[in-house]
Design a protein around this motif. Structure first.
Motif, PDB file in Angstrom:
ATOM      1  N   UNK A 177      -7.827  -0.868   4.432  1.00  0.00           N
ATOM      2  CA  UNK A 177      -6.663  -1.724   4.679  1.00  0.00           C
ATOM      3  C   UNK A 177      -7.085  -3.030   5.338  1.00  0.00           C
ATOM      4  N   UNK A 178      -8.058  -2.930   6.251  1.00  0.00           N
ATOM      5  CA  UNK A 178      -8.563  -4.153   6.893  1.00  0.00           C
ATOM      6  C   UNK A 178      -9.168  -5.081   5.860  1.00  0.00           C
ATOM      7  N   UNK A 179      -9.949  -4.511   4.960  1.00  0.00           N
ATOM      8  CA  UNK A 179     -10.606  -5.297   3.924  1.00  0.00           C
ATOM      9  C   UNK A 179      -9.567  -5.975   3.035  1.00  0.00           C
ATOM     10  N   UNK A 180      -8.532  -5.242   2.633  1.00  0.00           N
ATOM     11  CA  UNK A 180      -7.501  -5.797   1.772  1.00  0.00           C
ATOM     12  C   UNK A 180      -6.728  -6.918   2.461  1.00  0.00           C
ATOM     13  N   UNK A 181      -6.472  -6.746   3.753  1.00  0.00           N
ATOM     14  CA  UNK A 181      -5.737  -7.770   4.500  1.00  0.00           C
ATOM     15  C   UNK A 181      -6.511  -9.072   4.589  1.00  0.00           C
ATOM     16  N   UNK A 182      -7.834  -8.984   4.618  1.00  0.00           N
ATOM     17  CA  UNK A 182      -8.653 -10.186   4.773  1.00  0.00           C
ATOM     18  C   UNK A 182      -8.892 -10.933   3.461  1.00  0.00           C
ATOM     19  N   UNK A 183      -8.733 -10.240   2.330  1.00  0.00           N
ATOM     20  CA  UNK A 183      -9.072 -10.854   1.038  1.00  0.00           C
ATOM     21  C   UNK A 183      -8.341 -12.158   0.764  1.00  0.00           C
ATOM     22  N   UNK A 184      -6.993 -12.230   0.959  1.00  0.00           N
ATOM     23  CA  UNK A 184      -6.309 -13.494   0.654  1.00  0.00           C
ATOM     24  C   UNK A 184      -6.729 -14.652   1.555  1.00  0.00           C
ATOM     25  N   UNK A 185      -7.295 -14.329   2.711  1.00  0.00           N
ATOM     26  CA  UNK A 185      -7.754 -15.384   3.614  1.00  0.00           C
ATOM     27  C   UNK A 185      -9.121 -15.902   3.176  1.00  0.00           C
ATOM     28  N   UNK A 186      -9.962 -14.995   2.715  1.00  0.00           N
ATOM     29  CA  UNK A 186     -11.325 -15.361   2.335  1.00  0.00           C
ATOM     30  C   UNK A 186     -11.437 -15.875   0.908  1.00  0.00           C
ATOM     31  N   UNK A 187     -10.503 -15.448   0.036  1.00  0.00           N
ATOM     32  CA  UNK A 187     -10.588 -15.792  -1.383  1.00  0.00           C
ATOM     33  C   UNK A 187      -9.232 -16.245  -1.907  1.00  0.00           C
ATOM     34  N   UNK A 188      -9.275 -16.894  -3.062  1.00  0.00           N
ATOM     35  CA  UNK A 188      -8.042 -17.378  -3.681  1.00  0.00           C
ATOM     36  C   UNK A 188      -7.429 -16.275  -4.524  1.00  0.00           C
ATOM     37  N   UNK A 189      -6.915 -15.236  -3.863  1.00  0.00           N
ATOM     38  CA  UNK A 189      -6.312 -14.107  -4.560  1.00  0.00           C
ATOM     39  C   UNK A 189      -4.982 -13.746  -3.907  1.00  0.00           C
ATOM     40  N   UNK A 190      -4.176 -12.998  -4.662  1.00  0.00           N
ATOM     41  CA  UNK A 190      -2.919 -12.465  -4.148  1.00  0.00           C
ATOM     42  C   UNK A 190      -3.023 -10.946  -4.138  1.00  0.00           C
ATOM     43  N   UNK A 191      -2.786 -10.333  -3.001  1.00  0.00           N
ATOM     44  CA  UNK A 191      -2.856  -8.884  -2.857  1.00  0.00           C
ATOM     45  C   UNK A 191      -1.445  -8.344  -2.629  1.00  0.00           C
ATOM     46  N   UNK A 192      -1.006  -7.466  -3.521  1.00  0.00           N
ATOM     47  CA  UNK A 192       0.311  -6.836  -3.400  1.00  0.00           C
ATOM     48  C   UNK A 192       0.098  -5.351  -3.131  1.00  0.00           C
ATOM     49  N   UNK A 193       0.803  -4.822  -2.115  1.00  0.00           N
ATOM     50  CA  UNK A 193       0.639  -3.428  -1.710  1.00  0.00           C
ATOM     51  C   UNK A 193       1.969  -2.694  -1.809  1.00  0.00           C
ATOM     52  N   UNK A 194       1.941  -1.459  -2.315  1.00  0.00           N
ATOM     53  CA  UNK A 194       3.132  -0.615  -2.325  1.00  0.00           C
ATOM     54  C   UNK A 194       2.708   0.841  -2.210  1.00  0.00           C
ATOM     55  N   UNK A 195       3.681   1.712  -1.901  1.00  0.00           N
ATOM     56  CA  UNK A 195       3.412   3.143  -1.735  1.00  0.00           C
ATOM     57  C   UNK A 195       4.056   3.952  -2.851  1.00  0.00           C
ATOM     58  N   UNK A 196       3.409   5.059  -3.193  1.00  0.00           N
ATOM     59  CA  UNK A 196       3.957   6.020  -4.137  1.00  0.00           C
ATOM     60  C   UNK A 196       3.730   7.411  -3.576  1.00  0.00           C
ATOM     61  N   UNK A 197       4.795   8.226  -3.554  1.00  0.00           N
ATOM     62  CA  UNK A 197       4.677   9.593  -3.042  1.00  0.00           C
ATOM     63  C   UNK A 197       4.851  10.614  -4.166  1.00  0.00           C
ATOM     64  N   UNK A 198       4.762  10.162  -5.405  1.00  0.00           N
ATOM     65  CA  UNK A 198       4.864  11.064  -6.551  1.00  0.00           C
ATOM     66  C   UNK A 198       3.614  11.947  -6.615  1.00  0.00           C
ATOM     67  N   UNK A 199       3.781  13.256  -6.836  1.00  0.00           N
ATOM     68  CA  UNK A 199       2.609  14.143  -6.929  1.00  0.00           C
ATOM     69  C   UNK A 199       1.670  13.706  -8.045  1.00  0.00           C
ATOM     70  N   UNK A 200       0.382  13.682  -7.733  1.00  0.00           N
ATOM     71  CA  UNK A 200      -0.614  13.264  -8.712  1.00  0.00           C
ATOM     72  C   UNK A 200      -0.876  11.781  -8.735  1.00  0.00           C
TER      73      UNK A 200
END
Length: 282
Positions: free
Chosen positions: A1-24
């Motif tokens: 999570x730390x790595x993902x949070x830093x990516x948009x600051x270090x690089x020209x990328x957009x990071x979108x995060x969401x959760x899924x609780x579906x089995x599998x």
């Protein structure tokens, strides 16, 4: 999570995060999008009776993202954090581009489930189970899908990488050299073309035709029909590249487009420009 949070600051990328609780499914899901519009997906923590916290999956198109610095960084992090015997390739899609019109390419039905969808020029055929299960085949009009200005048909097949070349569920796909057929002196009537396609699709055999028609259709097969095939050598090259991603040997050099855009220069007042111009003219 730390790595993902830093990516948009270090690089020209957009990071979108969401959760899924579906089995599998994976609980923590991320989409990483680059400036050029390409993206890849990463999931962590496999949902089950007990969440598997150490499970991570990455889904990507090597032709689009393998040269991006962010992808290289994440893949390197995963390689460093896992043991070689725990890195596996679940499946991959092999795409073959055929530089001809879609309606000149034909997919032969076999024992797999068959689906056909037509929306004008968007003519798509499927073999096998739905979604991305191994053995799934898709033949579609890439010209329409990608809005190209030249004819292109794409064949895609989902493959289990543990499958040997001899056991590949390779489909029978062929195309007709329609333009050449129309221009050559050896012309074929509409009836002969229909008979040709019917036989290629497995409806009847040449032995059921009269001598003259049989000879004409045999000549058409020899001159104007080509099958899409894969050689053992090419399959081995593909597998070597594929498993290179689990060994860290197939990563391309990062592109410059991943650098964050430089901040705009502050505006220069007109009176400063006038002085600079006067100095240059002296």
């Amino acid at each position: 999570m730390e790595l993902m949070d830093k990516l948009p600051i270090q690089y020209a990328v957009e990071v979108v995060h969401w959760n899924s609780f579906r089995p599998g499914a994976f609980r923590e899901q991320f989409s990483i999008r680059h400036q050029d519009g390409t993206s890849f997906w990463l999931g962590a923590v496999l949902n089950g009776r007990k969440p598997e916290w150490g499970r991570v999956r990455i889904d990507f198109n090597p032709n689009k993202v393998a040269g991006h610095a962010v992808f290289v960084k994440l893949l390197s992090f995963l390689l460093e954090s896992t043991r070689p015997m725990h890195r596996t390739i679940k499946r991959f899609d092999l795409a073959i581009d055929i530089p001809v019109e879609r309606f000149s390419v034909f997919l032969v039905k076999d024992s797999r489930a068959y689906i056909e969808r037509r929306h004008g020029q968007a003519f798509t055929q499927y073999l096998g189970a739905q979604s991305s299960h191994p053995g799934r085949v898709k033949l579609y009009n890439k010209t329409v899908e990608a809005k190209l200005n030249y004819p292109l048909t794409r064949l895609e097949i989902t493959i289990d990488p543990t499958t040997s070349f001899d056991d590949l569920p390779w489909p029978a796909v062929y195309y007709l050299h329609t333009l050449q057929m129309n221009m050559d002196d050896f012309k074929a009537t509409e009836t002969e073309r229909f008979i040709l396609n019917a036989i290629l699709q497995g409806c009847g055999s040449l032995n059921q035709l009269g001598r003259k028609t049989r000879e004409k259709v045999q000549s058409l097969m020899t001159r104007y029909v080509s099958y899409i095939e894969l050689s053992p050598e090419d399959y081995n090259k593909i597998m070597n590249q594929l498993y290179g991603y689990t060994r860290g040997t197939a990563v391309a050099k990062p592109t410059e487009s991943d650098k964050p855009p430089a901040p705009p220069e502050p505006p220069v007042p007109d009176w400063v420009r006038e002085i600079e111009n006067e100095e240059l003219s002296m």
